[in-house]
Motif scaffolding. Structure first.
Motif, short mmCIF file in Angstrom:
data_model
loop_
_atom_site.label_atom_id
_atom_site.label_comp_id
_atom_site.label_asym_id
_atom_site.label_seq_id
_atom_site.Cartn_x
_atom_site.Cartn_y
_atom_site.Cartn_z
N THR A 35 0.82 -1.17 -0.18
CA THR A 35 -0.01 -0.11 -0.07
C THR A 35 0.74 1.30 -0.09
O THR A 35 2.09 1.06 0.13
N LEU A 36 0.24 2.41 -0.25
CA LEU A 36 1.01 3.71 -0.29
C LEU A 36 1.71 3.82 1.36
O LEU A 36 2.90 4.40 1.31
N THR A 37 0.97 3.66 2.21
CA THR A 37 1.53 3.68 3.49
C THR A 37 1.53 2.50 4.37
O THR A 37 0.82 1.43 3.92
N LYS A 38 2.27 2.52 5.38
CA LYS A 38 2.17 1.09 6.12
C LYS A 38 1.61 1.31 7.58
O LYS A 38 2.33 2.34 8.31
N ILE A 39 0.89 0.56 8.22
CA ILE A 39 0.40 0.71 9.35
C ILE A 39 1.50 -0.33 10.12
O ILE A 39 1.59 -1.28 9.86
N ASN A 40 1.98 0.27 11.42
CA ASN A 40 2.79 -0.42 12.32
C ASN A 40 2.12 -0.92 13.56
O ASN A 40 0.81 -0.51 13.71
N ALA A 41 2.84 -1.68 14.07
CA ALA A 41 2.23 -2.48 15.17
C ALA A 41 1.49 -1.57 16.48
O ALA A 41 0.67 -2.02 16.95
N ASP A 42 1.98 -0.51 16.49
CA ASP A 42 1.62 0.58 17.39
C ASP A 42 0.55 1.39 16.95
O ASP A 42 0.03 2.30 17.51
N GLU A 73 6.84 7.41 -0.70
CA GLU A 73 8.33 7.92 0.15
C GLU A 73 7.74 8.82 1.25
O GLU A 73 8.48 9.25 2.12
N SER A 74 6.97 10.00 0.54
CA SER A 74 6.29 11.11 1.47
C SER A 74 5.37 11.61 0.81
O SER A 74 4.52 11.25 -0.07
N TRP A 75 4.53 12.63 1.67
CA TRP A 75 3.15 13.08 1.28
C TRP A 75 3.06 14.53 2.01
O TRP A 75 3.85 14.80 2.94
N ILE A 79 -7.44 13.76 -3.95
CA ILE A 79 -8.53 14.71 -3.39
C ILE A 79 -9.76 13.78 -2.61
O ILE A 79 -10.40 13.12 -3.26
N ASN A 80 -9.99 14.10 -1.51
CA ASN A 80 -11.00 13.48 -0.74
C ASN A 80 -12.09 14.41 -0.50
O ASN A 80 -11.82 15.47 0.11
N LYS A 81 -13.51 13.94 -0.99
CA LYS A 81 -14.70 14.84 -0.60
C LYS A 81 -14.59 15.25 0.95
O LYS A 81 -15.19 16.13 1.18
N ASP A 82 -14.33 14.25 1.73
CA ASP A 82 -14.46 14.28 3.21
C ASP A 82 -13.26 14.64 3.99
O ASP A 82 -12.12 14.49 3.47
N ILE A 83 -13.29 15.09 4.95
CA ILE A 83 -12.15 15.42 5.83
C ILE A 83 -11.89 14.36 6.82
O ILE A 83 -12.90 13.87 7.40
N ASP A 84 -10.82 13.37 6.60
CA ASP A 84 -10.70 12.20 7.13
C ASP A 84 -9.19 12.04 7.99
O ASP A 84 -8.13 11.96 7.15
N PRO A 85 -9.33 12.41 9.09
CA PRO A 85 -7.78 12.51 9.93
C PRO A 85 -7.32 10.91 9.96
O PRO A 85 -5.93 11.08 10.31
N ASP A 86 -8.00 10.03 9.46
CA ASP A 86 -7.52 8.83 9.76
C ASP A 86 -6.92 8.32 8.19
O ASP A 86 -6.84 7.30 7.90
N PHE A 87 -7.12 9.29 7.18
CA PHE A 87 -6.92 8.96 6.00
C PHE A 87 -5.49 8.10 5.57
O PHE A 87 -5.45 7.35 5.01
N LEU A 88 -4.33 8.51 6.03
CA LEU A 88 -3.15 7.95 5.53
C LEU A 88 -3.30 6.81 6.41
O LEU A 88 -2.43 5.37 5.59
N PHE A 89 -4.09 6.29 7.52
CA PHE A 89 -4.32 4.93 8.04
C PHE A 89 -4.85 4.07 7.16
O PHE A 89 -4.66 2.99 6.85
N VAL A 90 -6.11 4.59 6.53
CA VAL A 90 -6.82 4.05 5.53
C VAL A 90 -6.12 3.59 4.32
O VAL A 90 -6.34 2.52 4.16
N LEU A 91 -5.25 4.37 4.08
CA LEU A 91 -4.49 3.73 2.87
C LEU A 91 -3.40 2.80 2.96
O LEU A 91 -2.76 2.33 2.13
N GLY A 92 -3.19 2.37 4.32
CA GLY A 92 -2.24 1.34 4.71
C GLY A 92 -3.30 0.16 4.93
O GLY A 92 -2.31 -1.10 5.30
N GLN A 93 -4.12 0.09 4.93
CA GLN A 93 -5.21 -1.20 5.04
C GLN A 93 -5.20 -1.84 3.71
O GLN A 93 -4.82 -1.48 2.83
N ALA A 94 -5.56 -3.28 4.02
CA ALA A 94 -5.68 -4.29 2.73
C ALA A 94 -6.25 -3.77 1.79
O ALA A 94 -6.01 -4.16 0.57
#
Length: 495
Positions: free
Chosen positions: A64-71, A80-82, A148-163
Protein backbone atom coordinates in the motif's frame (compact mmCIF):
# COMPACT_ATOMS: atom_id res chain seq x y z
CA UNK A 1 31.68 -17.92 9.00
CA UNK A 2 32.24 -21.69 9.22
CA UNK A 3 31.30 -23.67 6.15
CA UNK A 4 31.47 -27.36 5.36
CA UNK A 5 34.53 -26.72 3.14
CA UNK A 6 36.52 -24.87 5.79
CA UNK A 7 35.64 -27.43 8.42
CA UNK A 8 36.91 -30.28 6.27
CA UNK A 9 40.04 -28.38 5.22
CA UNK A 10 41.11 -27.61 8.75
CA UNK A 11 40.04 -30.86 10.35
CA UNK A 12 37.97 -28.82 12.71
CA UNK A 13 34.97 -31.05 12.25
CA UNK A 14 36.48 -33.53 14.68
CA UNK A 15 36.78 -30.93 17.43
CA UNK A 16 33.48 -29.03 17.02
CA UNK A 17 30.86 -30.42 19.44
CA UNK A 18 27.64 -31.69 17.90
CA UNK A 19 25.62 -29.18 19.89
CA UNK A 20 27.58 -26.32 18.28
CA UNK A 21 26.82 -27.66 14.81
CA UNK A 22 23.13 -27.91 15.72
CA UNK A 23 23.15 -24.32 16.97
CA UNK A 24 24.82 -23.23 13.73
CA UNK A 25 22.10 -24.94 11.70
CA UNK A 26 19.39 -23.34 13.80
CA UNK A 27 20.86 -19.88 13.24
CA UNK A 28 20.58 -20.44 9.50
CA UNK A 29 16.86 -21.22 9.67
CA UNK A 30 15.05 -19.16 7.07
CA UNK A 31 11.61 -20.77 6.89
CA UNK A 32 8.58 -20.40 9.09
CA UNK A 33 5.25 -22.20 9.49
CA UNK A 34 2.34 -20.10 10.74
CA UNK A 35 -1.19 -21.27 11.45
CA UNK A 36 -4.53 -19.51 10.99
CA UNK A 37 -7.98 -20.48 12.21
CA UNK A 38 -9.69 -19.64 8.92
CA UNK A 39 -8.75 -20.22 5.29
CA UNK A 40 -9.29 -17.21 3.01
CA UNK A 41 -11.82 -17.58 0.19
CA UNK A 42 -9.37 -15.93 -2.20
CA UNK A 43 -6.20 -13.84 -2.14
CA UNK A 44 -7.52 -10.47 -3.32
CA UNK A 45 -8.39 -8.23 -0.34
CA UNK A 46 -10.19 -5.82 -2.67
CA UNK A 47 -12.69 -8.51 -3.62
CA UNK A 48 -13.83 -9.92 -0.28
CA UNK A 49 -14.49 -8.96 3.33
CA UNK A 50 -12.67 -11.86 5.03
CA UNK A 51 -9.81 -10.65 7.22
CA UNK A 52 -8.03 -13.96 6.55
CA UNK A 53 -7.12 -12.64 3.08
CA UNK A 54 -5.06 -9.77 4.46
CA UNK A 55 -3.52 -12.01 7.10
CA UNK A 56 -1.65 -13.75 4.29
CA UNK A 57 -1.14 -11.25 1.47
CA UNK A 58 -1.08 -7.81 3.13
CA UNK A 59 2.49 -6.38 3.13
CA UNK A 60 3.73 -9.78 1.93
CA UNK A 61 2.43 -10.01 -1.66
CA UNK A 62 0.58 -6.71 -1.94
CA UNK A 63 1.68 -3.32 -0.68
CA UNK A 64 0.00 0.00 0.00
CA UNK A 65 1.07 3.64 -0.19
CA UNK A 66 1.47 3.76 3.58
CA UNK A 67 2.28 1.10 6.14
CA UNK A 68 0.47 0.65 9.45
CA UNK A 69 2.82 -0.39 12.23
CA UNK A 70 2.12 -2.52 15.29
CA UNK A 71 1.65 0.57 17.47
CA UNK A 72 -0.91 2.03 15.04
CA UNK A 73 1.48 4.64 13.63
CA UNK A 74 1.81 5.14 9.87
CA UNK A 75 5.06 5.16 7.89
CA UNK A 76 5.97 5.36 4.18
CA UNK A 77 5.81 2.25 2.00
CA UNK A 78 5.13 2.67 -1.73
CA UNK A 79 4.88 6.39 -1.07
CA UNK A 80 8.17 7.88 0.13
CA UNK A 81 6.56 11.06 1.45
CA UNK A 82 3.39 13.16 1.27
CA UNK A 83 2.06 16.66 1.80
CA UNK A 84 -1.43 17.53 3.07
CA UNK A 85 -3.17 20.72 1.94
CA UNK A 86 -4.42 23.31 4.47
CA UNK A 87 -8.04 22.26 3.85
CA UNK A 88 -7.10 18.65 4.81
CA UNK A 89 -8.74 17.24 1.68
CA UNK A 90 -5.84 17.04 -0.79
CA UNK A 91 -2.77 14.86 -0.32
CA UNK A 92 0.20 14.82 -2.69
CA UNK A 93 2.23 11.60 -2.63
CA UNK A 94 5.81 11.17 -3.87
CA UNK A 95 6.13 7.55 -4.97
CA UNK A 96 9.06 5.23 -4.48
CA UNK A 97 11.19 4.80 -7.61
CA UNK A 98 12.64 1.55 -8.94
CA UNK A 99 9.68 -0.56 -7.83
CA UNK A 100 8.24 -3.31 -10.02
CA UNK A 101 5.26 -5.62 -9.85
CA UNK A 102 5.95 -9.33 -9.70
CA UNK A 103 5.11 -9.65 -13.41
CA UNK A 104 7.86 -7.18 -14.30
CA UNK A 105 5.63 -4.13 -14.93
CA UNK A 106 7.01 -0.92 -13.35
CA UNK A 107 5.06 0.62 -10.48
CA UNK A 108 3.93 4.15 -11.37
CA UNK A 109 1.30 6.73 -10.45
CA UNK A 110 -0.93 5.25 -13.14
CA UNK A 111 -1.22 2.03 -11.10
CA UNK A 112 -2.28 4.05 -8.05
CA UNK A 113 -5.00 5.82 -10.05
CA UNK A 114 -6.18 2.53 -11.55
CA UNK A 115 -6.30 0.85 -8.13
CA UNK A 116 -8.30 3.59 -6.40
CA UNK A 117 -10.63 4.24 -9.34
CA UNK A 118 -11.30 0.50 -9.51
CA UNK A 119 -11.90 0.27 -5.74
CA UNK A 120 -14.53 3.01 -5.88
CA UNK A 121 -16.06 2.13 -9.24
CA UNK A 122 -19.55 0.87 -10.01
CA UNK A 123 -18.39 -2.74 -10.36
CA UNK A 124 -16.23 -2.69 -7.24
CA UNK A 125 -16.66 -5.44 -4.66
CA UNK A 126 -14.25 -3.72 -2.28
CA UNK A 127 -15.77 -3.64 1.21
CA UNK A 128 -14.51 -0.03 1.51
CA UNK A 129 -16.00 0.97 -1.84
CA UNK A 130 -17.77 3.93 -0.26
CA UNK A 131 -14.43 5.34 0.97
CA UNK A 132 -12.76 5.07 -2.43
CA UNK A 133 -15.80 6.45 -4.23
CA UNK A 134 -15.12 9.71 -2.36
CA UNK A 135 -11.62 9.99 -3.82
CA UNK A 136 -10.40 11.67 -7.00
CA UNK A 137 -6.94 10.52 -8.03
CA UNK A 138 -4.81 12.66 -10.36
CA UNK A 139 -1.52 11.64 -11.98
CA UNK A 140 1.07 14.44 -12.01
CA UNK A 141 3.93 12.34 -13.36
CA UNK A 142 5.14 8.75 -13.04
CA UNK A 143 6.15 9.24 -9.41
CA UNK A 144 3.71 11.89 -8.17
CA UNK A 145 0.02 11.43 -7.49
CA UNK A 146 -2.57 13.76 -5.96
CA UNK A 147 -5.58 12.36 -4.10
CA UNK A 148 -8.53 14.63 -3.37
CA UNK A 149 -10.99 13.45 -0.72
CA UNK A 150 -14.54 14.79 -0.62
CA UNK A 151 -14.43 14.32 3.15
CA UNK A 152 -12.04 15.45 5.84
CA UNK A 153 -10.62 12.21 7.20
CA UNK A 154 -7.95 12.47 9.92
CA UNK A 155 -7.42 8.72 9.56
CA UNK A 156 -6.84 8.90 5.80
CA UNK A 157 -3.18 7.86 5.88
CA UNK A 158 -4.12 4.91 8.10
CA UNK A 159 -6.93 3.94 5.70
CA UNK A 160 -4.45 3.93 2.80
CA UNK A 161 -2.35 1.38 4.68
CA UNK A 162 -5.19 -1.14 5.01
CA UNK A 163 -5.56 -4.22 2.83
CA UNK A 164 -8.45 -2.74 0.84
CA UNK A 165 -6.07 0.00 -0.39
CA UNK A 166 -3.49 -2.29 -2.02
CA UNK A 167 -1.95 -1.13 -5.28
CA UNK A 168 -2.63 -3.62 -8.07
CA UNK A 169 -1.18 -4.02 -11.55
CA UNK A 170 -3.93 -3.33 -14.11
CA UNK A 171 -3.21 -6.29 -16.41
CA UNK A 172 -3.30 -8.83 -13.59
CA UNK A 173 -5.95 -7.28 -11.32
CA UNK A 174 -8.79 -9.50 -12.51
CA UNK A 175 -7.01 -12.72 -11.47
CA UNK A 176 -5.53 -11.62 -8.14
CA UNK A 177 -7.87 -13.90 -6.18
CA UNK A 178 -6.01 -16.99 -7.41
CA UNK A 179 -2.85 -15.56 -9.04
CA UNK A 180 -1.93 -12.53 -6.93
CA UNK A 181 0.58 -10.07 -8.41
CA UNK A 182 1.87 -7.31 -6.17
CA UNK A 183 5.01 -5.33 -5.41
CA UNK A 184 5.68 -7.07 -2.10
CA UNK A 185 8.63 -9.20 -0.99
CA UNK A 186 6.85 -12.55 -1.33
CA UNK A 187 4.91 -14.32 -4.06
CA UNK A 188 2.47 -17.21 -4.04
CA UNK A 189 4.21 -20.57 -4.38
CA UNK A 190 1.46 -23.09 -3.69
CA UNK A 191 -2.10 -23.26 -2.41
CA UNK A 192 -3.32 -26.62 -1.18
CA UNK A 193 -7.04 -25.90 -0.73
CA UNK A 194 -8.26 -26.78 2.72
CA UNK A 195 -4.76 -27.26 4.10
CA UNK A 196 -2.15 -24.55 3.52
CA UNK A 197 -0.73 -21.68 1.46
CA UNK A 198 2.99 -21.25 0.87
CA UNK A 199 4.74 -17.99 0.00
CA UNK A 200 8.30 -17.79 -1.35
CA UNK A 201 10.65 -14.83 -1.28
CA UNK A 202 10.45 -12.94 -4.59
CA UNK A 203 13.87 -12.59 -6.19
CA UNK A 204 12.89 -9.31 -7.87
CA UNK A 205 12.05 -7.47 -4.65
CA UNK A 206 13.72 -4.07 -4.40
CA UNK A 207 15.43 -4.78 -1.08
CA UNK A 208 16.03 -8.56 -0.78
CA UNK A 209 18.78 -8.10 1.80
CA UNK A 210 16.22 -6.97 4.36
CA UNK A 211 14.41 -10.32 4.30
CA UNK A 212 15.43 -13.12 6.63
CA UNK A 213 12.55 -15.50 5.92
CA UNK A 214 12.84 -17.30 2.58
CA UNK A 215 9.65 -19.34 2.71
CA UNK A 216 6.50 -19.13 4.83
CA UNK A 217 3.71 -21.67 5.02
CA UNK A 218 0.29 -20.81 6.43
CA UNK A 219 -1.63 -23.83 7.71
CA UNK A 220 -5.36 -23.72 8.46
CA UNK A 221 -6.44 -25.29 11.75
CA UNK A 222 -9.89 -24.40 13.10
CA UNK A 223 -10.27 -27.04 15.84
CA UNK A 224 -8.97 -25.76 19.21
CA UNK A 225 -7.60 -29.16 20.29
CA UNK A 226 -5.79 -29.56 16.98
CA UNK A 227 -4.32 -26.06 17.36
CA UNK A 228 -2.79 -26.97 20.71
CA UNK A 229 -1.55 -30.34 19.45
CA UNK A 230 0.15 -28.80 16.41
CA UNK A 231 1.99 -26.26 18.58
CA UNK A 232 3.13 -28.85 21.10
CA UNK A 233 4.29 -31.19 18.33
CA UNK A 234 6.38 -28.43 16.75
CA UNK A 235 4.44 -28.70 13.48
CA UNK A 236 3.94 -24.93 13.48
CA UNK A 237 6.23 -22.15 14.65
CA UNK A 238 3.59 -19.55 15.50
CA UNK A 239 -0.17 -19.35 15.81
CA UNK A 240 -1.43 -15.74 15.71
CA UNK A 241 -4.84 -15.34 17.37
CA UNK A 242 -4.89 -18.91 18.62
CA UNK A 243 -7.76 -20.13 20.77
CA UNK A 244 -6.67 -18.89 24.22
CA UNK A 245 -8.04 -21.76 26.31
CA UNK A 246 -4.57 -23.33 26.80
CA UNK A 247 -2.56 -20.15 27.45
CA UNK A 248 -1.50 -21.26 30.94
CA UNK A 249 -0.07 -24.47 29.49
CA UNK A 250 2.11 -22.56 27.00
CA UNK A 251 3.17 -19.88 29.49
CA UNK A 252 4.59 -22.65 31.67
CA UNK A 253 6.50 -24.22 28.78
CA UNK A 254 9.97 -22.70 28.16
CA UNK A 255 9.79 -23.59 24.46
CA UNK A 256 7.11 -20.98 23.82
CA UNK A 257 6.38 -17.28 24.02
CA UNK A 258 2.85 -16.00 24.62
CA UNK A 259 1.94 -12.55 23.29
CA UNK A 260 -1.37 -10.98 24.37
CA UNK A 261 -2.34 -8.20 21.98
CA UNK A 262 -4.77 -5.34 22.12
CA UNK A 263 -7.22 -4.95 19.24
CA UNK A 264 -9.71 -2.65 17.55
CA UNK A 265 -12.09 -5.58 17.02
CA UNK A 266 -15.71 -5.66 18.15
CA UNK A 267 -17.33 -9.01 18.94
CA UNK A 268 -21.07 -8.60 18.53
CA UNK A 269 -24.28 -10.57 18.32
CA UNK A 270 -25.35 -9.13 14.98
CA UNK A 271 -29.10 -8.75 14.51
CA UNK A 272 -30.88 -8.85 11.15
CA UNK A 273 -33.10 -5.74 11.22
CA UNK A 274 -34.92 -6.86 8.08
CA UNK A 275 -36.67 -9.69 9.93
CA UNK A 276 -39.63 -9.44 12.31
CA UNK A 277 -39.78 -9.02 15.26
CA UNK A 278 -36.09 -8.04 15.25
CA UNK A 279 -37.02 -4.77 13.56
CA UNK A 280 -38.67 -3.76 16.87
CA UNK A 281 -36.20 -1.83 19.04
CA UNK A 282 -37.85 -3.26 22.19
CA UNK A 283 -37.02 -6.81 21.09
CA UNK A 284 -33.41 -5.85 20.31
CA UNK A 285 -33.10 -4.13 23.67
CA UNK A 286 -34.51 -7.22 25.34
CA UNK A 287 -31.93 -9.41 23.64
CA UNK A 288 -29.14 -7.06 24.75
CA UNK A 289 -30.45 -6.93 28.33
CA UNK A 290 -30.66 -10.73 28.53
CA UNK A 291 -26.95 -11.17 27.79
CA UNK A 292 -24.39 -11.23 30.57
CA UNK A 293 -21.31 -9.91 28.78
CA UNK A 294 -18.88 -11.22 31.39
CA UNK A 295 -20.22 -14.75 31.00
CA UNK A 296 -19.82 -14.48 27.22
CA UNK A 297 -16.25 -13.19 27.58
CA UNK A 298 -15.43 -16.06 29.92
CA UNK A 299 -17.20 -18.73 27.89
CA UNK A 300 -16.55 -17.50 24.36
CA UNK A 301 -13.33 -15.53 24.70
CA UNK A 302 -11.78 -17.60 27.48
CA UNK A 303 -11.63 -14.47 29.63
CA UNK A 304 -9.72 -12.38 27.07
CA UNK A 305 -11.98 -9.41 26.40
CA UNK A 306 -13.28 -6.04 27.60
CA UNK A 307 -17.03 -5.35 27.63
CA UNK A 308 -18.38 -2.80 25.13
CA UNK A 309 -21.79 -1.20 24.76
CA UNK A 310 -21.53 0.07 21.19
CA UNK A 311 -19.54 -0.55 18.00
CA UNK A 312 -16.44 1.19 19.36
CA UNK A 313 -13.64 0.12 21.67
CA UNK A 314 -11.62 1.53 24.55
CA UNK A 315 -8.44 3.18 23.31
CA UNK A 316 -9.98 4.46 20.09
CA UNK A 317 -10.24 8.23 19.57
CA UNK A 318 -13.54 9.56 20.86
CA UNK A 319 -14.50 6.42 22.81
CA UNK A 320 -17.24 6.74 25.42
CA UNK A 321 -18.37 4.00 27.78
CA UNK A 322 -21.87 2.94 26.74
CA UNK A 323 -22.05 -0.36 28.61
CA UNK A 324 -24.57 1.20 31.03
CA UNK A 325 -27.16 1.88 28.31
CA UNK A 326 -28.17 -1.78 27.89
CA UNK A 327 -26.86 -3.53 31.02
CA UNK A 328 -27.56 -7.14 31.94
CA UNK A 329 -31.06 -7.10 33.42
CA UNK A 330 -33.36 -10.12 33.00
CA UNK A 331 -36.40 -8.42 34.53
CA UNK A 332 -36.07 -5.51 32.08
CA UNK A 333 -35.60 -7.95 29.19
CA UNK A 334 -38.77 -9.85 30.06
CA UNK A 335 -40.79 -6.62 30.39
CA UNK A 336 -39.56 -5.39 27.00
CA UNK A 337 -40.59 -8.64 25.34
CA UNK A 338 -44.06 -8.28 26.90
CA UNK A 339 -44.33 -4.63 25.79
CA UNK A 340 -43.45 -5.67 22.25
CA UNK A 341 -46.28 -8.20 22.31
CA UNK A 342 -44.06 -11.04 21.16
CA UNK A 343 -45.68 -14.45 21.37
CA UNK A 344 -43.42 -16.78 23.33
CA UNK A 345 -41.48 -18.83 22.79
CA UNK A 346 -39.82 -16.85 20.00
CA UNK A 347 -37.93 -19.18 17.68
CA UNK A 348 -34.73 -17.74 16.19
CA UNK A 349 -31.66 -19.16 14.49
CA UNK A 350 -28.13 -18.08 15.42
CA UNK A 351 -25.57 -18.65 12.67
CA UNK A 352 -22.09 -19.44 13.97
CA UNK A 353 -18.89 -19.32 11.88
CA UNK A 354 -16.01 -21.70 12.77
CA UNK A 355 -13.86 -19.67 15.22
CA UNK A 356 -14.09 -21.01 18.78
CA UNK A 357 -15.19 -17.62 20.17
CA UNK A 358 -18.34 -17.95 18.03
CA UNK A 359 -19.09 -21.61 18.64
CA UNK A 360 -18.41 -21.38 22.39
CA UNK A 361 -20.00 -17.95 22.84
CA UNK A 362 -23.08 -19.00 20.88
CA UNK A 363 -23.87 -21.74 23.38
CA UNK A 364 -23.57 -19.27 26.27
CA UNK A 365 -25.85 -16.71 24.62
CA UNK A 366 -28.46 -19.30 23.60
CA UNK A 367 -28.75 -20.42 27.23
CA UNK A 368 -29.14 -16.80 28.37
CA UNK A 369 -31.81 -15.93 25.80
CA UNK A 370 -33.80 -19.02 26.76
CA UNK A 371 -34.44 -17.34 30.12
CA UNK A 372 -36.63 -14.70 28.46
CA UNK A 373 -38.47 -17.11 26.16
CA UNK A 374 -36.25 -16.87 23.07
CA UNK A 375 -35.44 -20.36 21.81
CA UNK A 376 -32.30 -20.23 19.70
CA UNK A 377 -31.35 -22.90 17.21
CA UNK A 378 -27.57 -22.91 16.73
CA UNK A 379 -26.50 -23.31 13.12
CA UNK A 380 -22.77 -24.02 12.64
CA UNK A 381 -21.49 -23.06 9.19
CA UNK A 382 -18.13 -23.03 7.47
CA UNK A 383 -16.47 -19.69 6.76
CA UNK A 384 -17.30 -19.74 3.05
CA UNK A 385 -20.96 -20.35 3.89
CA UNK A 386 -20.99 -17.48 6.37
CA UNK A 387 -19.48 -15.12 3.79
CA UNK A 388 -21.85 -16.13 1.00
CA UNK A 389 -25.15 -16.69 2.82
CA UNK A 390 -24.97 -14.64 6.03
CA UNK A 391 -22.88 -11.68 4.89
CA UNK A 392 -23.68 -11.87 1.18
CA UNK A 393 -27.36 -12.84 1.04
CA UNK A 394 -28.39 -11.77 4.57
CA UNK A 395 -29.81 -15.22 5.36
CA UNK A 396 -29.80 -15.17 9.17
CA UNK A 397 -31.61 -13.99 12.29
CA UNK A 398 -28.65 -13.63 14.65
CA UNK A 399 -24.94 -14.25 14.12
CA UNK A 400 -21.98 -14.03 16.47
CA UNK A 401 -19.02 -12.39 14.73
CA UNK A 402 -15.95 -10.23 15.36
CA UNK A 403 -15.60 -7.17 13.17
CA UNK A 404 -11.89 -6.40 13.15
CA UNK A 405 -11.65 -3.22 11.06
CA UNK A 406 -10.44 -0.23 13.10
CA UNK A 407 -12.69 2.38 11.45
CA UNK A 408 -15.96 0.74 10.48
CA UNK A 409 -18.69 2.88 12.04
CA UNK A 410 -19.58 3.84 8.48
CA UNK A 411 -21.04 0.37 7.91
CA UNK A 412 -24.10 1.50 9.86
CA UNK A 413 -24.68 4.18 7.21
CA UNK A 414 -24.67 1.65 4.35
CA UNK A 415 -28.28 0.88 3.39
CA UNK A 416 -27.41 -2.46 1.80
CA UNK A 417 -25.06 -3.75 4.51
CA UNK A 418 -25.91 -7.19 5.85
CA UNK A 419 -27.32 -5.88 9.12
CA UNK A 420 -30.19 -4.01 7.49
CA UNK A 421 -29.82 -1.16 9.99
CA UNK A 422 -31.58 2.00 8.78
CA UNK A 423 -31.29 5.26 10.71
CA UNK A 424 -31.52 8.73 9.11
CA UNK A 425 -30.34 10.15 12.42
CA UNK A 426 -27.17 8.04 12.37
CA UNK A 427 -26.57 8.84 8.68
CA UNK A 428 -26.70 12.56 9.44
CA UNK A 429 -24.35 12.12 12.39
CA UNK A 430 -21.87 10.15 10.31
CA UNK A 431 -21.84 12.85 7.61
CA UNK A 432 -20.94 15.38 10.31
CA UNK A 433 -18.19 13.08 11.62
CA UNK A 434 -16.64 12.84 8.15
CA UNK A 435 -16.50 16.62 7.70
CA UNK A 436 -15.55 17.71 11.23
CA UNK A 437 -12.20 19.47 11.01
CA UNK A 438 -11.63 20.06 14.72
CA UNK A 439 -10.69 17.01 16.83
CA UNK A 440 -12.90 18.17 19.70
CA UNK A 441 -15.94 18.31 17.41
CA UNK A 442 -15.13 14.94 15.90
CA UNK A 443 -14.76 13.34 19.35
CA UNK A 444 -18.11 14.77 20.48
CA UNK A 445 -19.86 13.49 17.36
CA UNK A 446 -18.27 10.07 17.68
CA UNK A 447 -19.61 9.90 21.22
CA UNK A 448 -23.09 10.82 19.97
CA UNK A 449 -22.89 8.07 17.32
CA UNK A 450 -21.88 5.46 19.88
CA UNK A 451 -24.72 6.40 22.20
CA UNK A 452 -27.23 6.32 19.35
CA UNK A 453 -26.19 2.80 18.29
CA UNK A 454 -26.42 1.64 21.90
CA UNK A 455 -29.86 3.20 22.41
CA UNK A 456 -31.08 1.69 19.14
CA UNK A 457 -29.67 -1.66 20.28
CA UNK A 458 -28.42 -1.92 16.72
CA UNK A 459 -26.84 -5.17 17.93
CA UNK A 460 -26.02 -6.82 21.21
CA UNK A 461 -22.54 -5.37 21.57
CA UNK A 462 -20.41 -7.81 23.56
CA UNK A 463 -16.69 -7.25 23.94
CA UNK A 464 -13.39 -6.04 22.58
CA UNK A 465 -11.34 -9.23 22.19
CA UNK A 466 -7.71 -9.56 23.19
CA UNK A 467 -5.77 -11.73 20.76
CA UNK A 468 -3.27 -14.35 21.86
CA UNK A 469 -0.29 -15.47 19.80
CA UNK A 470 1.67 -18.56 20.84
CA UNK A 471 5.03 -19.05 19.13
CA UNK A 472 8.41 -20.69 19.36
CA UNK A 473 10.42 -18.50 21.72
CA UNK A 474 13.22 -18.17 19.14
CA UNK A 475 10.97 -16.50 16.56
CA UNK A 476 11.41 -12.73 16.67
CA UNK A 477 9.55 -9.83 15.08
CA UNK A 478 5.98 -10.82 15.96
CA UNK A 479 3.63 -7.85 16.34
CA UNK A 480 2.82 -7.13 19.97
CA UNK A 481 -0.39 -5.27 19.20
CA UNK A 482 -2.66 -5.64 16.19
CA UNK A 483 -4.32 -2.44 14.99
CA UNK A 484 -4.96 -4.45 11.80
CA UNK A 485 -4.74 -8.17 11.04
CA UNK A 486 -1.46 -8.85 9.22
CA UNK A 487 1.42 -11.28 9.49
CA UNK A 488 4.34 -9.15 8.35
CA UNK A 489 6.90 -11.72 7.18
CA UNK A 490 9.53 -9.05 6.49
CA UNK A 491 9.72 -8.40 10.23
CA UNK A 492 10.27 -12.04 11.22
CA UNK A 493 13.58 -13.75 11.89
CA UNK A 494 15.03 -16.52 14.01
CA UNK A 495 17.34 -15.81 16.92
Amino acid sequence: MLTRRTLLATGAIATVPLTSLEALAQNKKDTVVLALTLEPPGLDPTAGAASAIGEIVHYNIFETLTKINADGSVSPLLAESWEVSPDLRTTTFRLRKGVKFQNGVPFTAAAVKFSFDRAGGDKSTNKDKRTFASLTTQVVDDHTVVIINKDIDPDFLFVLGQATAIIVEPQSAATNATKPVGTGPYKLSHWSKGASITLEQWAGFRNPGALRIRRATFRFISDPAAQVAALLAGDIDAFPRVTPRSVAQFKANPRFQVVVSGSRAKTILAINHARKPLNDVRVRRAIAAAIDRKAVIDGGGDGYGIAIGSHYVPGAFGYVDTTGINPYDLDKAQKLMAEAGVKLPLELTMTLPPPPYARQGGEVIAAQLAKIGIHVKLQNVEWAQWLSATYGRKQYDLTLISHVEPFDLGNFAKPDYYWGYQSPQFNALFEQIKTAARPSDRARLLGDAQRLLAEDAAHAFLYQPQWVTVADKRLKGLWKDMPIFVNDLSALHWS
